[in-house]
Design a protein around this motif. Structure first.
Motif, PDB file in Angstrom:
ATOM      1  N   THR A  11       0.868  -1.171   0.000  1.00 61.02           N
ATOM      2  CA  THR A  11       0.000   0.000   0.000  1.00 61.02           C
ATOM      3  C   THR A  11       0.908   1.224   0.000  1.00 61.02           C
ATOM      4  O   THR A  11       1.975   1.220   0.605  1.00 61.02           O
ATOM      5  CB  THR A  11      -0.931   0.027   1.220  1.00 61.02           C
ATOM      6  OG1 THR A  11      -0.141  -0.018   2.405  1.00 61.02           O
ATOM      7  CG2 THR A  11      -1.895  -1.145   1.194  1.00 61.02           C
ATOM      8  N   ALA A  12       0.487   2.248  -0.720  1.00 65.56           N
ATOM      9  CA  ALA A  12       1.316   3.447  -0.858  1.00 65.56           C
ATOM     10  C   ALA A  12       0.517   4.660  -0.426  1.00 65.56           C
ATOM     11  O   ALA A  12      -0.688   4.735  -0.660  1.00 65.56           O
ATOM     12  CB  ALA A  12       1.765   3.594  -2.304  1.00 65.56           C
ATOM     13  N   PHE A  18       6.950  13.184   0.833  1.00 67.51           N
ATOM     14  CA  PHE A  18       7.487  11.836   0.694  1.00 67.51           C
ATOM     15  C   PHE A  18       6.385  10.873   0.302  1.00 67.51           C
ATOM     16  O   PHE A  18       5.205  11.172   0.364  1.00 67.51           O
ATOM     17  CB  PHE A  18       8.130  11.371   2.007  1.00 67.51           C
ATOM     18  CG  PHE A  18       9.302  12.202   2.413  1.00 67.51           C
ATOM     19  CD1 PHE A  18      10.528  12.048   1.789  1.00 67.51           C
ATOM     20  CD2 PHE A  18       9.174  13.144   3.419  1.00 67.51           C
ATOM     21  CE1 PHE A  18      11.605  12.817   2.157  1.00 67.51           C
ATOM     22  CE2 PHE A  18      10.249  13.929   3.795  1.00 67.51           C
ATOM     23  CZ  PHE A  18      11.466  13.767   3.163  1.00 67.51           C
ATOM     24  N   PHE A  19       6.791   9.667  -0.079  1.00 62.85           N
ATOM     25  CA  PHE A  19       5.857   8.610  -0.419  1.00 62.85           C
ATOM     26  C   PHE A  19       6.232   7.400   0.421  1.00 62.85           C
ATOM     27  O   PHE A  19       7.404   7.027   0.479  1.00 62.85           O
ATOM     28  CB  PHE A  19       5.962   8.276  -1.908  1.00 62.85           C
ATOM     29  CG  PHE A  19       4.665   7.874  -2.503  1.00 62.85           C
ATOM     30  CD1 PHE A  19       3.726   8.824  -2.862  1.00 62.85           C
ATOM     31  CD2 PHE A  19       4.355   6.547  -2.688  1.00 62.85           C
ATOM     32  CE1 PHE A  19       2.521   8.462  -3.413  1.00 62.85           C
ATOM     33  CE2 PHE A  19       3.153   6.168  -3.229  1.00 62.85           C
ATOM     34  CZ  PHE A  19       2.230   7.132  -3.606  1.00 62.85           C
ATOM     35  N   THR A  71       0.776   3.011 -12.207  1.00 60.09           N
ATOM     36  CA  THR A  71       0.618   2.212 -10.994  1.00 60.09           C
ATOM     37  C   THR A  71      -0.239   2.876  -9.929  1.00 60.09           C
ATOM     38  O   THR A  71      -0.736   2.212  -9.041  1.00 60.09           O
ATOM     39  CB  THR A  71       1.989   1.910 -10.355  1.00 60.09           C
ATOM     40  OG1 THR A  71       2.564   3.139  -9.905  1.00 60.09           O
ATOM     41  CG2 THR A  71       2.924   1.223 -11.331  1.00 60.09           C
ATOM     42  N   GLY A  72      -0.373   4.205  -9.982  1.00 61.88           N
ATOM     43  CA  GLY A  72      -1.085   4.904  -8.910  1.00 61.88           C
ATOM     44  C   GLY A  72      -0.186   5.235  -7.736  1.00 61.88           C
ATOM     45  O   GLY A  72      -0.605   5.873  -6.779  1.00 61.88           O
ATOM     46  N   ALA A  73       1.071   4.808  -7.783  1.00 59.64           N
ATOM     47  CA  ALA A  73       2.038   5.087  -6.723  1.00 59.64           C
ATOM     48  C   ALA A  73       3.257   5.769  -7.325  1.00 59.64           C
ATOM     49  O   ALA A  73       3.488   5.693  -8.529  1.00 59.64           O
ATOM     50  CB  ALA A  73       2.468   3.794  -6.038  1.00 59.64           C
ATOM     51  N   VAL A  74       4.028   6.426  -6.494  1.00 56.37           N
ATOM     52  CA  VAL A  74       5.283   7.024  -6.943  1.00 56.37           C
ATOM     53  C   VAL A  74       6.294   5.904  -7.159  1.00 56.37           C
ATOM     54  O   VAL A  74       6.465   5.048  -6.296  1.00 56.37           O
ATOM     55  CB  VAL A  74       5.814   8.027  -5.900  1.00 56.37           C
ATOM     56  CG1 VAL A  74       7.211   8.494  -6.273  1.00 56.37           C
ATOM     57  CG2 VAL A  74       4.880   9.212  -5.759  1.00 56.37           C
ATOM     58  N   LEU A  97       9.295   8.998 -10.500  1.00 55.34           N
ATOM     59  CA  LEU A  97       8.213   9.127 -11.462  1.00 55.34           C
ATOM     60  C   LEU A  97       6.867   9.138 -10.735  1.00 55.34           C
ATOM     61  O   LEU A  97       6.447   8.132 -10.168  1.00 55.34           O
ATOM     62  CB  LEU A  97       8.284   7.969 -12.460  1.00 55.34           C
ATOM     63  CG  LEU A  97       7.520   8.109 -13.759  1.00 55.34           C
ATOM     64  CD1 LEU A  97       7.926   9.367 -14.515  1.00 55.34           C
ATOM     65  CD2 LEU A  97       7.758   6.897 -14.632  1.00 55.34           C
ATOM     66  N   GLU A  98       6.222  10.293 -10.741  1.00 55.60           N
ATOM     67  CA  GLU A  98       4.914  10.461 -10.099  1.00 55.60           C
ATOM     68  C   GLU A  98       3.846   9.706 -10.890  1.00 55.60           C
ATOM     69  O   GLU A  98       4.000   9.478 -12.094  1.00 55.60           O
ATOM     70  CB  GLU A  98       4.544  11.948 -10.040  1.00 55.60           C
ATOM     71  CG  GLU A  98       5.481  12.801  -9.211  1.00 55.60           C
ATOM     72  CD  GLU A  98       5.276  12.638  -7.719  1.00 55.60           C
ATOM     73  OE1 GLU A  98       4.162  12.278  -7.291  1.00 55.60           O
ATOM     74  OE2 GLU A  98       6.246  12.868  -6.977  1.00 55.60           O
TER      75      GLU A  98
END
Length: 160
Positions: A11-12, A18-19, A71-74, A97-98
């Motif tokens: 889960t992100a 930050f991520f 992906t929906g995540a960084v 990559l956002e």
């Protein structure tokens, strides 16, 4: 061709700028050891192309892929290995990559294409740009000039 990175195995969430990833399965790493933990697996859209950087001193462009982060995540910066149908093509160093953004991964020199400079227009003009976003103000300055180059390829296959 695709890059494996679509189904999230973690889960992100954003934490300020930050991520943070929370891994769904336990991971044990022994003292003085390291581990690579898959964050995302699956297909990510890519487009193959050649990338040549002016001023690099190279006469050959790089083989590259333009990656779209679906992906929906960084996807954080770091080393990437590029494969096509189980064939290793090369290594690259990815920038952060956002989600929804595109990035370029250069992984090998294309020996079948050569770039040569033909002529340069005399003089140049000074250009500037100011960009504000995410609480940061960036000012860019550069010189713009016109040059002509030739591209020669040894193979009959099409290249972008």
């Amino acid at each position: 061709m695709g890059i494996m990175a679509e189904r999230l195995d973690a889960t992100a969430a954003r934490l300020g700028c930050f991520f943070v990833y929370r891994i769904r399965h336990p991971v044990t790493v022994a003292s003085k050891r390291s581990a690579m933990i898959p964050i995302a697996t699956g297909e990510v859209p890519v487009r193959r192309l050649l990338a040549w950087r002016y001023g690099s001193g190279l006469h050959n462009p790089y083989q590259a892929v333009e990656v779209t982060n679906s992906t929906g995540a960084v996807l954080d910066a770091g080393p990437v290995s590029v494969f096509e149908q189980d064939n290793f093509l090369g290594n690259s160093l990815a920038e952060r990559l956002e989600p929804g953004r595109k990035g370029l991964l250069r992984y090998a020199l294309e020996q079948g294409v050569r770039v040569d400079r033909l002529w340069r227009e005399p003089g140049s003009r000074r250009v500037s740009s100011v960009v504000a976003g995410e609480g940061v103000l960036r000012t860019y300055f550069w010189d713009e000039r016109t040059e002509a180059v030739t591209l020669r390829k040894d193979r009959s296959e099409k290249k972008t």
